[in-house]
Design an enzyme around this catalytic site. Sequence first.
Site, PDB file in Angstrom:
ATOM      1  N   ARG A  50       0.657  -1.114  -0.161  1.00  0.00           N
ATOM      2  CA  ARG A  50      -0.205  -0.145  -0.081  1.00  0.00           C
ATOM      3  C   ARG A  50       0.840   1.154  -0.004  1.00  0.00           C
ATOM      4  O   ARG A  50       0.371   2.272  -0.349  1.00  0.00           O
ATOM      5  CB  ARG A  50      -0.938  -0.005   1.218  1.00  0.00           C
ATOM      6  CG  ARG A  50      -2.059  -0.816   0.847  1.00  0.00           C
ATOM      7  CD  ARG A  50      -2.944  -1.230   2.284  1.00  0.00           C
ATOM      8  NE  ARG A  50      -2.120  -1.280   3.553  1.00  0.00           N
ATOM      9  CZ  ARG A  50      -2.742  -1.603   4.701  1.00  0.00           C
ATOM     10  NH1 ARG A  50      -3.895  -1.541   4.932  1.00  0.00           N
ATOM     11  NH2 ARG A  50      -1.867  -2.006   5.493  1.00  0.00           N
ATOM     12  N   LYS A 151       2.570 -18.360   6.408  1.00  0.00           N
ATOM     13  CA  LYS A 151       1.786 -18.873   7.698  1.00  0.00           C
ATOM     14  C   LYS A 151       1.383 -17.249   8.513  1.00  0.00           C
ATOM     15  O   LYS A 151       2.313 -16.442   8.119  1.00  0.00           O
ATOM     16  CB  LYS A 151       2.701 -19.779   8.497  1.00  0.00           C
ATOM     17  CG  LYS A 151       4.111 -19.059   9.244  1.00  0.00           C
ATOM     18  CD  LYS A 151       4.588 -20.001  10.154  1.00  0.00           C
ATOM     19  CE  LYS A 151       4.158 -19.620  11.619  1.00  0.00           C
ATOM     20  NZ  LYS A 151       4.878 -18.581  12.191  1.00  0.00           N
ATOM     21  N   ASP A 180       5.727 -23.506   4.996  1.00  0.00           N
ATOM     22  CA  ASP A 180       6.153 -23.725   6.346  1.00  0.00           C
ATOM     23  C   ASP A 180       7.782 -23.806   6.206  1.00  0.00           C
ATOM     24  O   ASP A 180       8.332 -24.593   5.646  1.00  0.00           O
ATOM     25  CB  ASP A 180       5.899 -24.641   7.053  1.00  0.00           C
ATOM     26  CG  ASP A 180       6.381 -25.020   8.568  1.00  0.00           C
ATOM     27  OD1 ASP A 180       7.577 -24.624   8.765  1.00  0.00           O
ATOM     28  OD2 ASP A 180       5.494 -25.330   9.559  1.00  0.00           O
ATOM     29  N   HIS A 181       8.557 -22.620   6.506  1.00  0.00           N
ATOM     30  CA  HIS A 181       9.703 -22.551   6.058  1.00  0.00           C
ATOM     31  C   HIS A 181      10.774 -23.469   6.679  1.00  0.00           C
ATOM     32  O   HIS A 181      11.833 -24.014   6.402  1.00  0.00           O
ATOM     33  CB  HIS A 181      10.373 -20.974   6.326  1.00  0.00           C
ATOM     34  CG  HIS A 181      10.895 -20.741   7.781  1.00  0.00           C
ATOM     35  ND1 HIS A 181       9.759 -20.245   8.612  1.00  0.00           N
ATOM     36  CD2 HIS A 181      11.961 -20.719   8.411  1.00  0.00           C
ATOM     37  CE1 HIS A 181      10.334 -20.050   9.839  1.00  0.00           C
ATOM     38  NE2 HIS A 181      11.813 -20.138   9.623  1.00  0.00           N
ATOM     39  N   LYS A 185      14.279 -26.104   5.551  1.00  0.00           N
ATOM     40  CA  LYS A 185      15.527 -26.342   5.967  1.00  0.00           C
ATOM     41  C   LYS A 185      16.097 -27.463   5.471  1.00  0.00           C
ATOM     42  O   LYS A 185      15.622 -28.550   5.614  1.00  0.00           O
ATOM     43  CB  LYS A 185      15.403 -26.199   7.426  1.00  0.00           C
ATOM     44  CG  LYS A 185      14.933 -24.717   7.999  1.00  0.00           C
ATOM     45  CD  LYS A 185      15.241 -24.765   9.710  1.00  0.00           C
ATOM     46  CE  LYS A 185      14.456 -23.435  10.220  1.00  0.00           C
ATOM     47  NZ  LYS A 185      15.373 -22.235   9.917  1.00  0.00           N
ATOM     48  N   GLU A 219      15.034 -19.590  21.043  1.00  0.00           N
ATOM     49  CA  GLU A 219      15.441 -18.444  20.327  1.00  0.00           C
ATOM     50  C   GLU A 219      15.856 -17.611  21.615  1.00  0.00           C
ATOM     51  O   GLU A 219      15.247 -17.303  22.463  1.00  0.00           O
ATOM     52  CB  GLU A 219      14.346 -17.545  19.462  1.00  0.00           C
ATOM     53  CG  GLU A 219      13.700 -18.568  18.476  1.00  0.00           C
ATOM     54  CD  GLU A 219      12.683 -17.614  17.705  1.00  0.00           C
ATOM     55  OE1 GLU A 219      13.162 -17.107  16.683  1.00  0.00           O
ATOM     56  OE2 GLU A 219      11.716 -17.718  18.069  1.00  0.00           O
ATOM     57  N   HIS A 243       5.687 -25.256  12.528  1.00  0.00           N
ATOM     58  CA  HIS A 243       6.790 -25.738  12.401  1.00  0.00           C
ATOM     59  C   HIS A 243       7.168 -26.994  13.265  1.00  0.00           C
ATOM     60  O   HIS A 243       7.639 -27.993  12.737  1.00  0.00           O
ATOM     61  CB  HIS A 243       7.927 -24.544  12.909  1.00  0.00           C
ATOM     62  CG  HIS A 243       7.659 -23.299  12.273  1.00  0.00           C
ATOM     63  ND1 HIS A 243       7.442 -23.328  10.846  1.00  0.00           N
ATOM     64  CD2 HIS A 243       7.973 -22.131  12.666  1.00  0.00           C
ATOM     65  CE1 HIS A 243       7.326 -22.033  10.569  1.00  0.00           C
ATOM     66  NE2 HIS A 243       7.494 -21.371  11.731  1.00  0.00           N
ATOM     67  N   LYS A 341      11.005 -17.934  23.379  1.00  0.00           N
ATOM     68  CA  LYS A 341      11.698 -16.825  23.130  1.00  0.00           C
ATOM     69  C   LYS A 341      12.587 -16.372  24.433  1.00  0.00           C
ATOM     70  O   LYS A 341      12.230 -16.843  25.318  1.00  0.00           O
ATOM     71  CB  LYS A 341      10.553 -15.386  23.002  1.00  0.00           C
ATOM     72  CG  LYS A 341       9.793 -15.692  21.786  1.00  0.00           C
ATOM     73  CD  LYS A 341      10.458 -15.295  20.250  1.00  0.00           C
ATOM     74  CE  LYS A 341       9.458 -15.469  19.474  1.00  0.00           C
ATOM     75  NZ  LYS A 341       9.836 -15.799  17.764  1.00  0.00           N
ATOM     76  N   LYS A 346      20.054 -19.772  20.665  1.00  0.00           N
ATOM     77  CA  LYS A 346      19.010 -20.080  19.686  1.00  0.00           C
ATOM     78  C   LYS A 346      19.484 -21.448  19.345  1.00  0.00           C
ATOM     79  O   LYS A 346      20.704 -21.721  18.980  1.00  0.00           O
ATOM     80  CB  LYS A 346      19.348 -19.203  18.460  1.00  0.00           C
ATOM     81  CG  LYS A 346      18.579 -19.587  17.104  1.00  0.00           C
ATOM     82  CD  LYS A 346      18.384 -18.363  16.108  1.00  0.00           C
ATOM     83  CE  LYS A 346      17.485 -18.787  15.008  1.00  0.00           C
ATOM     84  NZ  LYS A 346      16.148 -18.996  15.136  1.00  0.00           N
TER      85      LYS A 346
HETATM   86  C1  BG6 Z   1       8.493 -17.704  12.347  1.00  0.00           C
HETATM   87  C2  BG6 Z   1       8.057 -17.156  13.598  1.00  0.00           C
HETATM   88  O1  BG6 Z   1       7.788 -18.587  11.758  1.00  0.00           O
HETATM   89  O2  BG6 Z   1       9.724 -18.615  12.706  1.00  0.00           O
HETATM   90  C3  BG6 Z   1       8.993 -16.680  14.362  1.00  0.00           C
HETATM   91  O3  BG6 Z   1       6.848 -16.286  13.234  1.00  0.00           O
HETATM   92  C4  BG6 Z   1      10.265 -17.148  14.612  1.00  0.00           C
HETATM   93  O4  BG6 Z   1       8.536 -15.936  15.770  1.00  0.00           O
HETATM   94  C5  BG6 Z   1      10.899 -17.830  13.489  1.00  0.00           C
HETATM   95  O5  BG6 Z   1      11.336 -16.158  15.224  1.00  0.00           O
HETATM   96  C6  BG6 Z   1      11.969 -18.916  13.694  1.00  0.00           C
HETATM   97  O6  BG6 Z   1      12.204 -19.206  12.532  1.00  0.00           O
HETATM   98  P1  BG6 Z   1      14.022 -19.799  12.372  1.00  0.00           P
HETATM   99  O7  BG6 Z   1      14.065 -20.229  11.208  1.00  0.00           O
HETATM  100  O8  BG6 Z   1      14.839 -18.508  12.904  1.00  0.00           O
HETATM  101  O9  BG6 Z   1      14.039 -20.989  13.345  1.00  0.00           O
END
Ligand code: BG6
Length: 490
Positions: A50, A151, A180-181, A185, A219, A243, A341, A346
């Site tokens: 936008r 997502k 779903d990333h 991986k 994380e 995830h 969190k 991490k």
């Molecule tokens: C995202 C979440 O889908 O995944 C985030 O919305 C999170 O809150 C992130 O930080 C974590 O992804 P990765 O790949 O860093 O483990």
Amino acid sequence: MANSQQTAPFDYVIFGATGDLTMRKLLPALYNQLRVGHVPEEARIIGTARSSLSREEYINRAREALERFLPAQHQDNALIERFLKKVHYVTLDGTKTDHNWDELKAVLAQSPEDRIRVYYFSTAPQLFEAISENLNKHGFITAHSRVVLEKPIGTDSASARAINEGVSRFFSEGQIFRIDHYLGKETVQDIIALRFANPMINAVWSNEYIQSIQITAAETVGVEGRAAYYDTSGALRDMIQNHLLQVLSLCAMEAPADLSADSVRDAKVNVLKALRPIPEEKVASETVRAQYVKGALNGVDVPGYLEELGDTSNTETYAAMRAYIDTPRWKDVPFYIRTAKRSTQKVSEVVVTFKKSATALFGATPAANRLVIRLQPDEGFGLALNIKNPSSANFSLQNGSLSGKFAPADGSLIPDSYERLMLDAVRDYPVLFIRRDEVEAAWAWVEPTLNAWAANKAPMATYAAGSHGPDAARQFIASTGDEWHEDMAD
Ligand code: BG6
């Protein structure tokens, strides 16, 4: 000469193109894929949002993002400029039918009719249906179009169903790529490789030998600039529903007949459907939720969640659940799933603890064998074995470990998950995307917990920022005879 993995020419149209995900992940992913020769010269990236920006202004933002988020060894000024020549921008509110669609049409018209078009919805999910409807109204959905849905797909079963219904009025299931990333991986796919390519692991992959499986995604970051989204979501919706349940399905699924999208997704959805329901009255004993309070990370004081938010909140930043899968293979094996969190570090990993030997060996008691699959960082695996303690006169045992790395043999970096997934959508390769029934089965399983938490039927614990989590989580896992894997060096 074209790289053999190069895709056909495409136009990637991103909705939400000024957002954090586009800048941090999507543009760097496409750049990296150009760098390795997978993106053809004709490909274009058309950002829409936008914000009223000229193409030049958008390109400047994109350049800054690449310089900020690409690893130093991948930055090449000439290549960045070549990439930016592919980038266009159209100021557009995708939810409004009478907005600037003509300009998008003019940009798209520069490509042949049969050009692959991928619409990437990196917006709030409530907008997906309206954008799809407008794309349809303006005649933008061709036989060569697909749509990628970021997502979260909804906030519960009903909203997920509504979104899925809404988008499927305009796109067929075969055209819908739910991302779903975690599935992109490379190391998550190592779960499949380790399980099915190694008979010595495959043979012991059941309740006969396995005591428990822990799946963790911790994380160090807090909620930072995302508080508005995060506070309506929480750890369970943000990480577990998608995830971590995907990782769980890969760990627990039966061998798919082949690597086709339906075989793999059938195998995963069977696991999700076999998850034993946690009724609301059991949520207090089968789950833990918590919020971080102020603490310290790497010697630096950090505020608590409520201070960051500047408000009161019933949203969890830590969630742990005990899941059972009601299949013969997994009878009585607890799967512990947790995410946090502001944890100590991490790390995302799967820890498989095997049953202990029932008998002592010459008076020495063997420890349980353990397989750690480290998804990130320091990607690799470790197998804890019992070996003889050489410095003891008597026969005693000590821990010996076998370990290995998942890193590419040529020393290059593991590609980011979005690199692979964005081009899989172009290639029409849906194996690593989520089918509609998977999303809905995952919501169905987490929903009673969400409801019980919303009704405060389970206490909200606290943990100091920079710690491993609340004491309640240690008592929770101890109640089924296990303990969390917390020493990441181990
Ligand atoms: C995202 C979440 O889908 O995944 C985030 O919305 C999170 O809150 C992130 O930080 C974590 O992804 P990765 O790949 O860093 O483990």
